[in-house]
Design an enzyme around this catalytic site. Structure first.
Site, PDB file in Angstrom:
ATOM      1  N   GLY A 180       0.793  -1.285  -0.053  1.00 21.88           N
ATOM      2  CA  GLY A 180      -0.035   0.011   0.014  1.00 21.88           C
ATOM      3  C   GLY A 180       0.814   1.318  -0.122  1.00 21.88           C
ATOM      4  O   GLY A 180       1.633   1.513   1.061  1.00 21.88           O
ATOM      5  N   GLU A 203       2.094  -0.980  -4.768  1.00 25.45           N
ATOM      6  CA  GLU A 203       0.917  -0.242  -4.887  1.00 25.45           C
ATOM      7  C   GLU A 203      -0.005  -0.893  -5.779  1.00 25.45           C
ATOM      8  O   GLU A 203       0.678  -0.908  -7.021  1.00 25.45           O
ATOM      9  CB  GLU A 203       1.526   1.202  -4.878  1.00 25.45           C
ATOM     10  CG  GLU A 203       0.323   2.130  -5.357  1.00 25.45           C
ATOM     11  CD  GLU A 203      -1.116   2.187  -4.564  1.00 25.45           C
ATOM     12  OE1 GLU A 203      -0.810   2.068  -3.304  1.00 25.45           O
ATOM     13  OE2 GLU A 203      -2.045   2.065  -4.933  1.00 25.45           O
ATOM     14  N   VAL A 237       0.026  -8.145  -3.910  1.00 32.68           N
ATOM     15  CA  VAL A 237       0.725  -9.274  -3.542  1.00 32.68           C
ATOM     16  C   VAL A 237      -0.459 -10.401  -3.571  1.00 32.68           C
ATOM     17  O   VAL A 237      -1.722 -10.333  -3.143  1.00 32.68           O
ATOM     18  CB  VAL A 237       0.982  -9.014  -2.062  1.00 32.68           C
ATOM     19  CG1 VAL A 237       1.174 -10.333  -1.428  1.00 32.68           C
ATOM     20  CG2 VAL A 237       2.028  -7.932  -1.858  1.00 32.68           C
ATOM     21  N   GLY A 271      -5.362   1.018   3.865  1.00 33.53           N
ATOM     22  CA  GLY A 271      -6.719   1.751   4.021  1.00 33.53           C
ATOM     23  C   GLY A 271      -7.246   1.515   5.579  1.00 33.53           C
ATOM     24  O   GLY A 271      -6.680   0.471   6.313  1.00 33.53           O
ATOM     25  N   HIS A 444      10.483  37.680   3.878  1.00 32.77           N
ATOM     26  CA  HIS A 444      11.405  36.994   3.251  1.00 32.77           C
ATOM     27  C   HIS A 444      12.823  36.864   4.256  1.00 32.77           C
ATOM     28  O   HIS A 444      13.041  37.638   4.930  1.00 32.77           O
ATOM     29  CB  HIS A 444      12.186  38.070   2.132  1.00 32.77           C
ATOM     30  CG  HIS A 444      13.337  37.926   1.173  1.00 32.77           C
ATOM     31  ND1 HIS A 444      13.090  36.847   0.368  1.00 32.77           N
ATOM     32  CD2 HIS A 444      14.432  38.006   1.419  1.00 32.77           C
ATOM     33  CE1 HIS A 444      14.213  36.559  -0.396  1.00 32.77           C
ATOM     34  NE2 HIS A 444      15.094  37.486   0.290  1.00 32.77           N
TER      35      HIS A 444
HETATM   36  P1  NAD Z   1      -4.534   5.021   2.136  1.00 32.71           P
HETATM   37  O1  NAD Z   1      -5.856   4.666   1.503  1.00 32.71           O
HETATM   38  O2  NAD Z   1      -3.972   6.270   2.067  1.00 32.71           O
HETATM   39  O3  NAD Z   1      -3.778   4.120   0.953  1.00 32.71           O
HETATM   40  C1  NAD Z   1      -3.741   2.813   0.840  1.00 32.71           C
HETATM   41  C2  NAD Z   1      -3.265   2.352  -0.308  1.00 32.71           C
HETATM   42  O4  NAD Z   1      -3.024   1.029  -0.361  1.00 32.71           O
HETATM   43  C3  NAD Z   1      -3.732   2.753  -1.524  1.00 32.71           C
HETATM   44  O5  NAD Z   1      -2.813   3.614  -2.298  1.00 32.71           O
HETATM   45  C4  NAD Z   1      -4.534   1.645  -2.517  1.00 32.71           C
HETATM   46  O6  NAD Z   1      -4.289   1.893  -3.749  1.00 32.71           O
HETATM   47  C5  NAD Z   1      -3.224   0.544  -1.844  1.00 32.71           C
HETATM   48  N1  NAD Z   1      -3.839  -0.660  -1.701  1.00 32.71           N
HETATM   49  C6  NAD Z   1      -4.924  -1.174  -1.674  1.00 32.71           C
HETATM   50  N2  NAD Z   1      -4.936  -2.447  -1.507  1.00 32.71           N
HETATM   51  C7  NAD Z   1      -3.955  -2.898  -2.019  1.00 32.71           C
HETATM   52  C8  NAD Z   1      -3.323  -4.267  -2.381  1.00 32.71           C
HETATM   53  N3  NAD Z   1      -3.972  -5.290  -1.990  1.00 32.71           N
HETATM   54  N4  NAD Z   1      -2.081  -4.304  -2.783  1.00 32.71           N
HETATM   55  C9  NAD Z   1      -1.191  -3.260  -3.061  1.00 32.71           C
HETATM   56  N5  NAD Z   1      -1.773  -1.962  -2.523  1.00 32.71           N
HETATM   57  C10 NAD Z   1      -3.058  -1.918  -2.075  1.00 32.71           C
HETATM   58  O7  NAD Z   1      -4.604   4.085   3.495  1.00 32.71           O
HETATM   59  P2  NAD Z   1      -3.393   4.167   4.734  1.00 32.71           P
HETATM   60  O8  NAD Z   1      -2.347   4.459   4.020  1.00 32.71           O
HETATM   61  O9  NAD Z   1      -3.571   2.788   5.130  1.00 32.71           O
HETATM   62  O10 NAD Z   1      -4.306   5.108   5.542  1.00 32.71           O
HETATM   63  C11 NAD Z   1      -5.584   5.032   6.104  1.00 32.71           C
HETATM   64  C12 NAD Z   1      -6.146   6.219   6.356  1.00 32.71           C
HETATM   65  O11 NAD Z   1      -5.674   6.954   7.610  1.00 32.71           O
HETATM   66  C13 NAD Z   1      -5.920   7.415   5.191  1.00 32.71           C
HETATM   67  O12 NAD Z   1      -6.916   7.426   4.530  1.00 32.71           O
HETATM   68  C14 NAD Z   1      -5.838   8.679   5.990  1.00 32.71           C
HETATM   69  O13 NAD Z   1      -7.119   9.253   5.935  1.00 32.71           O
HETATM   70  C15 NAD Z   1      -5.411   8.281   7.422  1.00 32.71           C
HETATM   71  N6  NAD Z   1      -4.032   8.849   7.752  1.00 32.71           N
HETATM   72  C16 NAD Z   1      -3.599  10.006   7.400  1.00 32.71           C
HETATM   73  C17 NAD Z   1      -2.389  10.315   7.807  1.00 32.71           C
HETATM   74  C18 NAD Z   1      -2.026  11.911   7.637  1.00 32.71           C
HETATM   75  O14 NAD Z   1      -3.171  12.522   7.753  1.00 32.71           O
HETATM   76  N7  NAD Z   1      -0.752  12.102   7.640  1.00 32.71           N
HETATM   77  C19 NAD Z   1      -1.270   9.584   8.045  1.00 32.71           C
HETATM   78  C20 NAD Z   1      -1.791   8.269   8.198  1.00 32.71           C
HETATM   79  C21 NAD Z   1      -3.110   7.787   7.800  1.00 32.71           C
END
Ligand code: NAD
Length: 472
Positions: A180, A203, A237, A271, A444
């Site tokens: 991910g 990803e 995967v 996610g 600045h």
């Molecule tokens: P995300 O939705 O940001 O990313 C998940 C990624 O996994 C996506 O790019 C998706 O395409 C990919 N993916 C899904 N299934 C897959 C698979 N089987 N194989 C490979 N890739 C796959 O989710 P996250 O990173 O788990 O974060 C979850 C939530 O937590 C975010 O949506 C966000 O709202 C929150 N979060 C926010 C922050 C921040 O504000 N800085 C930091 C961490 C988490």
């Protein structure tokens, strides 16, 4: 045992405690219930705060390495994992205890326990000392979300981490496969890479951080390619098998440059899902949408008149600051104020190095909506401050309505983007015009000048970027 309260809040994260504190400030009698000993939720205990502590360490290590280019050479970092963990734990302790203290000062009743709805006006709360009934006039559900898991790929092992176990920093593995390439995958992947782990990312979609404007992501991708051992896009995967030395992962998809790989640890960051199970929602009229989020109106009221829902449980984006804002709206609504959740811009920040931040309308959304916008960019290569920081690859962009010249959105890729995006939020919320940014004198030399110069660029008059006039 039983007690009654005007407002019962289930979940003590940024949504829940912001709601509790404002409700108390507005004169309501409030009971806040959470399973932890103090408020804080995922954000403070297992999310934003511990990850930002570790990301700060990653940034320091990165900058110390970069300093070689400036004639200053440090030795390789010696990492004492126990001390690092202790420092991180100390920060979390200070903040969560501080919230506990704020509860006491505001006379918010904090109950450590697990709450289940008995009906639309009562909760059954299981605590260490037994069970108690909490009768309420209003309730605010703020239970947040939990990490999504992959379908069963064959291995169930302590070597497979989610964001919670990865943040606990059990050790520094020799190698880590991150599944991910979203917020969590890139933030935690960056932490482990800085600590010395060989990190590979897989990803599923064709780019990191799907949904984010590609020109912003490109700035980060270029750096991550240097730091990560592999970044496989358009790849998933299909199987995970535990072996004596680690987890063997098999890959599939157009972008799978390798058929398989063995890594000491695997981080699943695909996610998060709203946490609605086990709350007794079936004993109320609270309804979920097709994706499992609680359905709410503009005041965050559910289909059950006495129950509100805020934060990750009530829909995307799953961000702490959106939860806190919703929590305050729900508290105001309960206090009888005329209020609604209607932000023009919810900022998002990916706290990698460089950071990526955006708010309001993005260029990609404008394209999807076939909306005519003008993009004004200021490349950081033209910023004196960016060069002194060694961050010349950043970019600041404005999404502008060409008719009204109103700023509809802002995107920033580069060091400190997360701090600077707040000016963008204010510009969008206040319906600022490009001329407002251009005419506001920015200090600045700072990176914030990039916002002013992007606005100047909209008019073709950026001081530090020369664009020859078009020949008519
Ligand atoms: P995300 O939705 O940001 O990313 C998940 C990624 O996994 C996506 O790019 C998706 O395409 C990919 N993916 C899904 N299934 C897959 C698979 N089987 N194989 C490979 N890739 C796959 O989710 P996250 O990173 O788990 O974060 C979850 C939530 O937590 C975010 O949506 C966000 O709202 C929150 N979060 C926010 C922050 C921040 O504000 N800085 C930091 C961490 C988490």
């Amino acid at each position: 045992m039983s007690r009654s309260t005007q407002v019962a809040i289930i979940g003590g994260g940024p949504g829940g405690y912001a709601a509790a504190f404002l409700a108390a400030d507005l004169g309501l009698n409030v009971t806040l219930i959470d399973t932890e000993p103090n408020p804080g939720g995922v954000c403070l205990y297992r999310g934003c705060i511990p990850s930002k502590a570790l990301l700060h360490v990653a940034k320091v290590i990165g900058e110390a390495r970069q300093a070689r280019e400036w004639g200053v050479t440090f030795g390789d970092p010696q990492i004492n994992v126990d001390a690092l963990r202790k420092w991180k734990k100390g920060i979390v302790g200070k903040l969560t205890e501080g919230l506990g203290d704020l509860c006491r000062r505001r006379k918010v009743d904090f109950v450590q326990g697990r709450a289940v709805f008995r009906d639309a006006n009562a909760l059954i709360v299981r605590t260490e000392s037994g069970t108690e009934v909490v009768a309420f006039e209003h309730a605010i559900l703020a239970t947040g979300s939990f990490p999504a898991s992959l379908p069963d790929l064959g291995a169930d092992s302590p070597r497979i981490l989610d964001s919670t176990t990865a943040l606990a920093l059990p050790d520094i593995p020799e190698s880590l496969l991150v599944i991910g390439g979203g917020y969590i995958g890139l933030e935690l992947g960056s932490v482990y890479a800085a600590l010395g782990t060989r990190v590979s990312v897989v990803e599923a979609t064709s780019g990191l951080l799907p949904g984010v404007d590609r020109d912003l992501v490109r700035v980060l991708s270029r750096r991550l390619k240097e730091r990560f051992a592999a970044v496989m896009l358009d790849a998933t995967v299909t199987a995970l098998h535990e072996e004596p030395d680690g987890i063997r992962a098999r890959f599939e998809g157009a972008g799978a440059t390798e058929a398989e790989q063995v890594n000491e640890k695997v981080l699943v960051a695909v996610g998060r899902r709203p946490l609605t199970d086990g709350l007794g929602l079936e004993n109320t009229r609270v309804a979920l949408d097709a994706r499992g989020f609680v359905q709410v109106d503009s005041q965050r009221r559910t289909h059950e008149q006495s129950i509100y829902a805020v934060g990750d449980i009530s829909g995307e984006p799953m961000l702490a600051h959106k939860a806190a804002h919703e929590g305050r709206i729900a508290a105001e609504a309960i206090a009888g104020k005329k209020t609604a959740f209607e932000p023009q811009a919810i900022p998002a920040v990916v706290f990698t190095d460089p950071e990526i931040a955006w708010c309001g309308l993005t260029e990609s959304e404008a394209k999807q909506q076939q909306r005519d916008v003008t993009i004004a960019r200021f490349p950081w290569a033209a910023s004196g401050r960016a060069l002194t920081l060694g961050h010349r690859d950043g970019v600041t962009k404005l999404v502008i309505d060409p008719e009204t010249q109103r700023i509809l959105g802002v995107g920033i890729a580069g060091s400190g983007a997360g701090e600077m995006i707040a000016e963008g939020v204010l510009a969008v919320e206040m319906a600022a015009l490009a001329s407002d940014l251009s005419l506001s004198i920015h200090p600045h030399p700072t990176l914030s000048e990039s916002l002013m110069e992007a606005a100047d660029a909209f008019f073709g008059h950026s001081t530090h970027v020369y664009r020859p006039p078009r020949v008519k």
